[in-house]
Design a protein around this motif. Structure first.
Motif, PDB file in Angstrom:
ATOM      1  N   ALA A  37       0.836  -1.203   0.000  1.00 27.27           N
ATOM      2  CA  ALA A  37       0.000   0.000   0.000  1.00 27.27           C
ATOM      3  C   ALA A  37       0.871   1.253   0.000  1.00 27.27           C
ATOM      4  O   ALA A  37       0.579   2.236  -0.701  1.00 27.27           O
ATOM      5  N   PHE A  38       1.942   1.214   0.769  1.00 24.83           N
ATOM      6  CA  PHE A  38       2.877   2.352   0.801  1.00 24.83           C
ATOM      7  C   PHE A  38       3.464   2.592  -0.588  1.00 24.83           C
ATOM      8  O   PHE A  38       3.487   3.724  -1.086  1.00 24.83           O
ATOM      9  N   SER A  94       9.708   1.642   3.680  1.00 25.35           N
ATOM     10  CA  SER A  94       8.707   1.365   4.710  1.00 25.35           C
ATOM     11  C   SER A  94       8.999   0.020   5.349  1.00 25.35           C
ATOM     12  O   SER A  94       9.221  -0.974   4.645  1.00 25.35           O
ATOM     13  N   ALA A  95       8.994  -0.023   6.669  1.00 23.03           N
ATOM     14  CA  ALA A  95       9.264  -1.279   7.374  1.00 23.03           C
ATOM     15  C   ALA A  95       8.053  -2.193   7.401  1.00 23.03           C
ATOM     16  O   ALA A  95       8.195  -3.419   7.499  1.00 23.03           O
ATOM     17  N   ASP A  96       6.861  -1.613   7.295  1.00 25.65           N
ATOM     18  CA  ASP A  96       5.640  -2.418   7.422  1.00 25.65           C
ATOM     19  C   ASP A  96       4.763  -2.394   6.180  1.00 25.65           C
ATOM     20  O   ASP A  96       3.667  -2.957   6.180  1.00 25.65           O
ATOM     21  N   GLY A 100       6.054   5.071   6.012  1.00 26.51           N
ATOM     22  CA  GLY A 100       7.469   5.174   5.748  1.00 26.51           C
ATOM     23  C   GLY A 100       7.906   6.563   5.343  1.00 26.51           C
ATOM     24  O   GLY A 100       7.138   7.516   5.416  1.00 26.51           O
ATOM     25  N   LYS A 101       9.166   6.631   4.876  1.00 22.29           N
ATOM     26  CA  LYS A 101       9.783   7.915   4.534  1.00 22.29           C
ATOM     27  C   LYS A 101      10.291   7.856   3.111  1.00 22.29           C
ATOM     28  O   LYS A 101      10.678   6.793   2.608  1.00 22.29           O
ATOM     29  N   ASP A 116       1.714   7.903   5.343  1.00 25.65           N
ATOM     30  CA  ASP A 116       0.978   6.796   5.957  1.00 25.65           C
ATOM     31  C   ASP A 116      -0.186   6.414   5.054  1.00 25.65           C
ATOM     32  O   ASP A 116      -1.101   7.230   4.841  1.00 25.65           O
ATOM     33  N   ALA A 117      -0.173   5.202   4.526  1.00 28.70           N
ATOM     34  CA  ALA A 117      -1.306   4.688   3.766  1.00 28.70           C
ATOM     35  C   ALA A 117      -2.324   4.097   4.735  1.00 28.70           C
ATOM     36  O   ALA A 117      -1.972   3.468   5.734  1.00 28.70           O
TER      37      ALA A 117
END
Length: 438
Positions: A37-38, A94-96, A100-101, A116-117
Motif C-alpha cells: 500500500a505504501f 517502509s518497514a511495514d 514510511g519515509k 501513511d497509507a
C-alpha cells in the motif's frame, strides 16, 4: 502572536472508504506488481502534488477533514512556487508496507516526506508530512535574493556565536527593527531565568494562571488561577507560544523588569517596545473597541503610553477584546507591536545561552520550529517564532554537531498591506539553517 509551524501536511489515521480514481496514472507512476500500500501511494505522489490526481481519490476522509482541499492546494502552490514542480520519488522505504519515509525531488530541491497509507480496501493516504527541504546548489546569496524578493520588508542574520561576540556569515537589513510577534517571549524567558538565577524565584514555584488570553494552545479554556509551576508556564510560552502563560509571567515578573532586561540584552531601540505590552493589551489596542485609546497611545511617548495603559487597566482586559478585528489583514504592525532587529535577536540569544539555565534552554528546544530533518545536523537547536497577520519572525540558536560551534539564524518578514506566507518563509529559513550547518 501565534506560533509558526512547519508540519505542512498532516492528518491522523482514517477508516477505510471507497476509492474512485480520477484518471489512470501515467505509466511511470504505476507501482510494480506485488507492491505494498505504501509503494502504491508513493507511486502516485508526484501526480497528487502537481494536481494531476483528484484530492479525494488520494486522501482518506480523516486527512480531508484535517487539511481541506483548498488548504492543500494553497500549500502545494506555495511549495511549487519556491521549488518548482514535483519530478520523482527517491529512496522510499517502509518497514511495514504502510508507513514510511521518502525523498520527493522537485525541479529546484528535494523534500523529505513521511507518508501513511490507510487500511484496506482503498488504502487512501491518511498522513502526509513534509518535514524539510534541501535546495540544489543552494547558497546564502540565493536565499538572500529570494528573501529580498518577498513583498513588504525583510531582514535576516546568520552568525557564528563566539562567547559574547557575533561573527556575521550572511545578513540583510540585520540592523533594521521589525515587528516580531511572539518572538518577544524570549525577553520574558530571559528575565524569568535571570530572576531565578538571582534567587528571587525557583523553576518549581507554583503560581496561579492569573491572566488568560487568546491564541493559547495550552491554556485555552483552563480555569483562571489554576496552579502551575514557573517551568510549566515557560515551556508553554515558548513551545506552543501560549499567550495566557506569557501574560501571567509578564504580570508576575513585572513589566519594568522585562523592559530593563530588554535593554540589557542589547535591543537597539527599546522605546518602540516600551511599555512592554501583554498580549491582551496589544490585542485590545489593535481592535475596533479601542479606537479612542489607540491614537493616543501611538502618538504618546513612553511615559504617556505607560500612563494610558495603567489608567485603563480595567478596560484593557480579555472580555473587551474585539476578536472580529483580526480576521482580515494586518493591523497596525508598524506601531502596536514588539520590535527587534535580527541583530537584537542574536544578542538576546547570546544572553539566554550565557545565562547557563538548562530549563530555559530546554524550553526553546521543545519545538525546534523546522522539524527533525532540519534539526539532524545540530547537537542542540532552540527556536522561537512569532506570527500574526502581516508578521513572521523565526529565530534559532544551534550548536553544530560537526564541530560544536554555536550559530544564530534569525529572520523577519513584515508586510503592512497583506498577510504573509508561512510555508514560503519557513522554507527560506530552513535553507539558511541548512547552509549554516555545512
Amino acid at each position: 502572536m501565534k506560533i509558526v509551524r512547519t508540519a505542512l501536511l498532516a492528518a491522523t489515521l482514517a477508516l477505510p472508504a471507497p476509492l474512485a480514481l480520477a484518471h489512470q496514472p501515467s505509466p511511470e507512476t504505476v507501482a510494480p506488481q506485488g507492491a505494498t500500500a505504501f509503494d502504491r501511494r508513493v507511486a502516485q505522489l508526484v501526480d497528487v502534488i502537481n494536481g494531476n490526481m483528484a484530492f479525494d481519490a488520494y486522501f482518506a476522509p480523516s486527512f480531508q477533514a484535517a487539511v481541506p482541499e483548498a488548504q492543500f492546494k494553497a500549500m502545494t502552490a506555495s511549495i511549487t512556487a519556491q521549488y518548482g514542480r514535483a519530478i520523482t520519488v527517491e529512496g522510499a522505504h517502509s518497514a511495514d508496507g504502510r508507513s514510511g519515509k521518502l525523498q520527493l525531488r522537485f525541479e529546484k530541491g528535494v523534500a523529505t516526506v513521511l507518508l501513511d497509507a490507510g487500511p484496506p480496501p482503498d488504502e487512501r493516504v491518511a498522513g502526509l508530512r513534509i518535514t524539510g527541504f534541501t535546495m540544489a546548489d543552494d547558497s546564502f546569496a540565493r536565499v538572500s535574493g529570494d528573501i529580498a524578493a518577498l513583498p513588504g520588508v525583510t531582514g535576516f542574520l546568520v552568525a557564528e556565536v563566539d562567547g559574547d561576540a557575533l561573527r556575521s556569515i550572511a545578513a540583510s537589513h540585520a540592523d533594521r527593527q521589525f515587528a516580531i510577534g511572539s518572538a518577544f517571549k524570549l525577553y520574558v524567558l530571559d528575565e524569568l531565568a535571570a530572576q531565578i538565577a538571582a534567587g528571587k524565584r525557583r523553576w518549581n514555584d507554583v503560581v496561579p494562571l492569573s491572566h488568560l488570553s487568546f491564541s493559547s494552545a495550552a491554556t485555552a479554556n483552563w480555569p483562571k488561577d489554576t496552579p502551575v509551576t514557573l517551568q510549566t508556564l515557560a515551556n508553554w510560552m515558548i513551545s506552543v507560544s501560549d499567550n495566557g502563560a506569557a501574560d501571567t509571567l509578564i504580570h508576575l515578573l513585572g513589566r519594568d523588569a522585562i523592559e530593563a532586561r530588554m535593554r540589557a540584552a542589547g535591543n537597539s531601540d527599546p522605546s518602540r517596545t516600551i511599555p512592554f505590552l501583554t498580549t491582551v493589551e496589544a490585542f485590545a489596542l489593535k481592535g475596533n473597541n479601542f479606537t479612542d485609546l489607540r491614537g493616543k497611545f501611538v502618538a504618546g511617548d513612553d511615559a504617556a503610553q505607560r500612563k494610558l495603559i495603567d489608567g485603563n487597566a480595567d478596560r484593557l482586559v480579555l472580555s473587551n477584546v474585539d476578536g472580529v478585528s483580526f480576521t482580515a489583514g494586518p493591523r497596525f504592525i508598524d506601531s502596536l507591536e514588539w520590535f527587534a532587529s535580527p541583530d537584537d535577536i542574536a544578542r538576546l540569544m547570546i544572553d539566554l545561552r550565557q545565562r547557563g539555565s538548562e530549563p530555559a534552554m530546554a524550553a526553546m528546544a521543545i519545538n525546534n520550529g523546522l522539524g527533525p530533518v532540519a534539526a539532524e545536523p545540530w547537537r542542540y537547536l532552540g527556536y522561537k517564532g512569532g506570527s500574526e497577520n502581516g508578521v513572521l519572525s523565526m529565530s534559532l540558536l544551534g550548536q553544530r554537531k560537526a564541530d560544536g560551534k554555536w550559530f544564530v539564524v534569525t529572520a523577519s518578514w513584515n508586510n503592512a498591506d497583506a498577510n504573509v506566507d508561512t510555508v514560503v518563509f519557513s522554507g527560506l529559513v530552513t535553507r539558511l539553517l541548512a547552509l549554516a550547518a555545512k
